[in-house]
Design a protein around this motif. Sequence first.
Motif, PDB file in Angstrom:
ATOM      1  N   SER A 114       0.803  -1.221   0.000  1.00 32.34           N
ATOM      2  CA  SER A 114       0.000   0.000   0.000  1.00 32.34           C
ATOM      3  C   SER A 114       0.834   1.268   0.000  1.00 32.34           C
ATOM      4  O   SER A 114       0.565   2.186  -0.754  1.00 32.34           O
ATOM      5  CB  SER A 114      -0.972   0.007   1.183  1.00 32.34           C
ATOM      6  OG  SER A 114      -0.277  -0.149   2.405  1.00 32.34           O
ATOM      7  N   PHE A 115       1.896   1.329   0.832  1.00 27.84           N
ATOM      8  CA  PHE A 115       2.604   2.596   0.906  1.00 27.84           C
ATOM      9  C   PHE A 115       3.479   2.871  -0.300  1.00 27.84           C
ATOM     10  O   PHE A 115       3.986   3.988  -0.456  1.00 27.84           O
ATOM     11  CB  PHE A 115       3.418   2.709   2.200  1.00 27.84           C
ATOM     12  CG  PHE A 115       4.674   1.886   2.252  1.00 27.84           C
ATOM     13  CD1 PHE A 115       4.740   0.786   3.085  1.00 27.84           C
ATOM     14  CD2 PHE A 115       5.793   2.230   1.521  1.00 27.84           C
ATOM     15  CE1 PHE A 115       5.900   0.023   3.162  1.00 27.84           C
ATOM     16  CE2 PHE A 115       6.953   1.482   1.590  1.00 27.84           C
ATOM     17  CZ  PHE A 115       7.004   0.373   2.414  1.00 27.84           C
ATOM     18  N   GLN A 116       3.673   1.898  -1.194  1.00 28.59           N
ATOM     19  CA  GLN A 116       4.471   2.148  -2.389  1.00 28.59           C
ATOM     20  C   GLN A 116       3.877   3.276  -3.233  1.00 28.59           C
ATOM     21  O   GLN A 116       4.588   4.050  -3.858  1.00 28.59           O
ATOM     22  CB  GLN A 116       4.541   0.892  -3.255  1.00 28.59           C
ATOM     23  CG  GLN A 116       5.460  -0.172  -2.709  1.00 28.59           C
ATOM     24  CD  GLN A 116       5.461  -1.378  -3.607  1.00 28.59           C
ATOM     25  OE1 GLN A 116       4.874  -2.381  -3.270  1.00 28.59           O
ATOM     26  NE2 GLN A 116       6.103  -1.271  -4.738  1.00 28.59           N
ATOM     27  N   ILE A 117       2.556   3.378  -3.262  1.00 37.33           N
ATOM     28  CA  ILE A 117       1.921   4.380  -4.102  1.00 37.33           C
ATOM     29  C   ILE A 117       0.900   5.209  -3.309  1.00 37.33           C
ATOM     30  O   ILE A 117       0.124   5.924  -3.890  1.00 37.33           O
ATOM     31  CB  ILE A 117       1.253   3.727  -5.332  1.00 37.33           C
ATOM     32  CG1 ILE A 117       0.491   2.467  -4.960  1.00 37.33           C
ATOM     33  CG2 ILE A 117       2.293   3.395  -6.368  1.00 37.33           C
ATOM     34  CD1 ILE A 117      -0.752   2.670  -4.200  1.00 37.33           C
ATOM     35  N   SER A 118       0.965   5.115  -1.982  1.00 38.92           N
ATOM     36  CA  SER A 118      -0.020   5.828  -1.178  1.00 38.92           C
ATOM     37  C   SER A 118       0.547   7.072  -0.520  1.00 38.92           C
ATOM     38  O   SER A 118      -0.042   7.614   0.394  1.00 38.92           O
ATOM     39  CB  SER A 118      -0.605   4.903  -0.109  1.00 38.92           C
ATOM     40  OG  SER A 118       0.398   4.559   0.830  1.00 38.92           O
ATOM     41  N   ALA A 119       1.726   7.500  -0.963  1.00 38.78           N
ATOM     42  CA  ALA A 119       2.266   8.758  -0.451  1.00 38.78           C
ATOM     43  C   ALA A 119       1.452   9.881  -1.076  1.00 38.78           C
ATOM     44  O   ALA A 119       1.750  10.377  -2.149  1.00 38.78           O
ATOM     45  CB  ALA A 119       3.740   8.888  -0.805  1.00 38.78           C
ATOM     46  N   VAL A 120       0.400  10.267  -0.367  1.00 36.43           N
ATOM     47  CA  VAL A 120      -0.557  11.229  -0.896  1.00 36.43           C
ATOM     48  C   VAL A 120       0.106  12.587  -1.106  1.00 36.43           C
ATOM     49  O   VAL A 120       0.846  13.070  -0.255  1.00 36.43           O
ATOM     50  CB  VAL A 120      -1.754  11.354   0.071  1.00 36.43           C
ATOM     51  CG1 VAL A 120      -2.665  12.498  -0.330  1.00 36.43           C
ATOM     52  CG2 VAL A 120      -2.520  10.044   0.129  1.00 36.43           C
ATOM     53  N   PHE A 121      -0.156  13.191  -2.250  1.00 35.64           N
ATOM     54  CA  PHE A 121       0.309  14.564  -2.506  1.00 35.64           C
ATOM     55  C   PHE A 121      -0.667  15.505  -1.809  1.00 35.64           C
ATOM     56  O   PHE A 121      -1.785  15.728  -2.276  1.00 35.64           O
ATOM     57  CB  PHE A 121       0.356  14.832  -4.008  1.00 35.64           C
ATOM     58  CG  PHE A 121       1.378  14.005  -4.738  1.00 35.64           C
ATOM     59  CD1 PHE A 121       2.733  14.236  -4.563  1.00 35.64           C
ATOM     60  CD2 PHE A 121       0.980  12.990  -5.601  1.00 35.64           C
ATOM     61  CE1 PHE A 121       3.677  13.476  -5.241  1.00 35.64           C
ATOM     62  CE2 PHE A 121       1.918  12.231  -6.282  1.00 35.64           C
ATOM     63  CZ  PHE A 121       3.269  12.466  -6.096  1.00 35.64           C
ATOM     64  N   ARG A 122      -0.228  16.052  -0.715  1.00 40.44           N
ATOM     65  CA  ARG A 122      -1.136  16.781   0.180  1.00 40.44           C
ATOM     66  C   ARG A 122      -1.777  17.997  -0.480  1.00 40.44           C
ATOM     67  O   ARG A 122      -2.917  18.340  -0.184  1.00 40.44           O
ATOM     68  CB  ARG A 122      -0.381  17.213   1.447  1.00 40.44           C
ATOM     69  CG  ARG A 122       0.015  16.068   2.351  1.00 40.44           C
ATOM     70  CD  ARG A 122       0.925  16.539   3.487  1.00 40.44           C
ATOM     71  NE  ARG A 122       0.366  17.672   4.205  1.00 40.44           N
ATOM     72  CZ  ARG A 122      -0.540  17.570   5.176  1.00 40.44           C
ATOM     73  NH1 ARG A 122      -0.986  16.374   5.532  1.00 40.44           N
ATOM     74  NH2 ARG A 122      -0.988  18.648   5.788  1.00 40.44           N
ATOM     75  N   GLN A 123      -1.065  18.666  -1.363  1.00 41.17           N
ATOM     76  CA  GLN A 123      -1.581  19.902  -1.941  1.00 41.17           C
ATOM     77  C   GLN A 123      -2.353  19.687  -3.243  1.00 41.17           C
ATOM     78  O   GLN A 123      -2.888  20.631  -3.811  1.00 41.17           O
ATOM     79  CB  GLN A 123      -0.431  20.896  -2.165  1.00 41.17           C
ATOM     80  CG  GLN A 123       0.300  21.283  -0.880  1.00 41.17           C
ATOM     81  CD  GLN A 123      -0.650  21.728   0.223  1.00 41.17           C
ATOM     82  OE1 GLN A 123      -1.571  22.507  -0.025  1.00 41.17           O
ATOM     83  NE2 GLN A 123      -0.437  21.232   1.436  1.00 41.17           N
ATOM     84  N   LEU A 124      -2.385  18.440  -3.718  1.00 41.19           N
ATOM     85  CA  LEU A 124      -3.203  18.136  -4.888  1.00 41.19           C
ATOM     86  C   LEU A 124      -4.607  17.751  -4.443  1.00 41.19           C
ATOM     87  O   LEU A 124      -4.832  17.323  -3.315  1.00 41.19           O
ATOM     88  CB  LEU A 124      -2.598  16.985  -5.683  1.00 41.19           C
ATOM     89  CG  LEU A 124      -1.327  17.254  -6.486  1.00 41.19           C
ATOM     90  CD1 LEU A 124      -0.941  16.003  -7.260  1.00 41.19           C
ATOM     91  CD2 LEU A 124      -1.509  18.424  -7.439  1.00 41.19           C
ATOM     92  N   SER A 125      -5.540  17.876  -5.353  1.00 42.84           N
ATOM     93  CA  SER A 125      -6.895  17.431  -5.051  1.00 42.84           C
ATOM     94  C   SER A 125      -6.948  15.910  -4.939  1.00 42.84           C
ATOM     95  O   SER A 125      -6.046  15.201  -5.401  1.00 42.84           O
ATOM     96  CB  SER A 125      -7.863  17.894  -6.141  1.00 42.84           C
ATOM     97  OG  SER A 125      -7.648  17.156  -7.336  1.00 42.84           O
ATOM     98  N   VAL A 126      -8.016  15.423  -4.335  1.00 42.59           N
ATOM     99  CA  VAL A 126      -8.229  13.983  -4.223  1.00 42.59           C
ATOM    100  C   VAL A 126      -8.260  13.355  -5.619  1.00 42.59           C
ATOM    101  O   VAL A 126      -7.627  12.328  -5.876  1.00 42.59           O
ATOM    102  CB  VAL A 126      -9.534  13.707  -3.460  1.00 42.59           C
ATOM    103  CG1 VAL A 126      -9.941  12.246  -3.548  1.00 42.59           C
ATOM    104  CG2 VAL A 126      -9.374  14.138  -1.996  1.00 42.59           C
ATOM    105  N   LEU A 127      -8.976  13.988  -6.538  1.00 40.53           N
ATOM    106  CA  LEU A 127      -9.057  13.472  -7.905  1.00 40.53           C
ATOM    107  C   LEU A 127      -7.684  13.427  -8.556  1.00 40.53           C
ATOM    108  O   LEU A 127      -7.315  12.435  -9.197  1.00 40.53           O
ATOM    109  CB  LEU A 127     -10.003  14.337  -8.740  1.00 40.53           C
ATOM    110  CG  LEU A 127     -10.142  13.940 -10.213  1.00 40.53           C
ATOM    111  CD1 LEU A 127     -10.816  12.576 -10.347  1.00 40.53           C
ATOM    112  CD2 LEU A 127     -10.929  15.003 -10.984  1.00 40.53           C
ATOM    113  N   ASP A 128      -6.905  14.487  -8.410  1.00 44.50           N
ATOM    114  CA  ASP A 128      -5.593  14.530  -9.054  1.00 44.50           C
ATOM    115  C   ASP A 128      -4.637  13.495  -8.478  1.00 44.50           C
ATOM    116  O   ASP A 128      -3.771  12.971  -9.187  1.00 44.50           O
ATOM    117  CB  ASP A 128      -4.985  15.929  -8.949  1.00 44.50           C
ATOM    118  CG  ASP A 128      -5.576  16.886  -9.967  1.00 44.50           C
ATOM    119  OD1 ASP A 128      -6.248  16.416 -10.909  1.00 44.50           O
ATOM    120  OD2 ASP A 128      -5.381  18.111  -9.823  1.00 44.50           O
TER     121      ASP A 128
END
Length: 253
Positions: free
Chosen positions: A88-102
């Motif tokens: 999960s964490f391989q691609i779950s580093a959420v970009f905090r300043q991007l929208s959920v959709l982006d």
Amino acid sequence: MSPPSDLILEATDLGKSFRGFHAVKGVNLKVRRGTVHALIGPNGAGKTTCFNLLTRFLPVTSGRIVFNGRDITPLDAASVAKLGLVRSFQISAVFRQLSVLDNVRVALLAREGGSFAFWQSARALDRFSARAGELLESVGLTRWSGHTAADLPYGRKRALELATTLALEPSLVLLDEPMAGLGHEDIGPVTQLIADVAKRCTVLMVEHNMKVVADLCDCITVLQAGEVLAEGPYEQVSRDPRVLEAYVGGAHV
């Protein structure tokens, strides 16, 4: 020899040593396709090390790992992710300043082997909008799609992590303590999300919440001191005297 067709992941005599300390010793693990399989054990049992070996974040000292009939022991984490084994964490580093959709659109772009430059126009992501919308709907985030990821409640961030994980279209998802840090009110919804994910791919998870394990998992492997102590369905494992002793000196798991 190829494993039986119902096995998606098989580890044989898996071992890992650190300067003479045997963190994982002779672990044999078989994960069956279409199931939810838990890896549990008391603190220091070797769960995280085993997870790191299976996902190729650590090289093995001994043993062999086969995924979908292919020996992945020599491969690195990025290579096995491309094969469909995704932690999960391989691609779950959420970009905090991007929208959920982006966030989901960027994950879809990454799956195609592309990269996103933040100074480029967002139009580069437009062709992924429809699929991203479907993924957000599948994890209950449609109404949050325009929100900045940083503004999501913690439980919703976990849902976004699952959406970005699913964007890679994995056949096996490995979840490392998915309930960690969740408030009581979020555990039920996230448990349901994992159950929904399990309808489309196999799930292997490390988890300490035994109620979640009991509710979700078809099979449980218990580790102690780097070795397999017991394995089977929750009803069987939770009554095993060795497991009870390992956890709490005889109290029920």
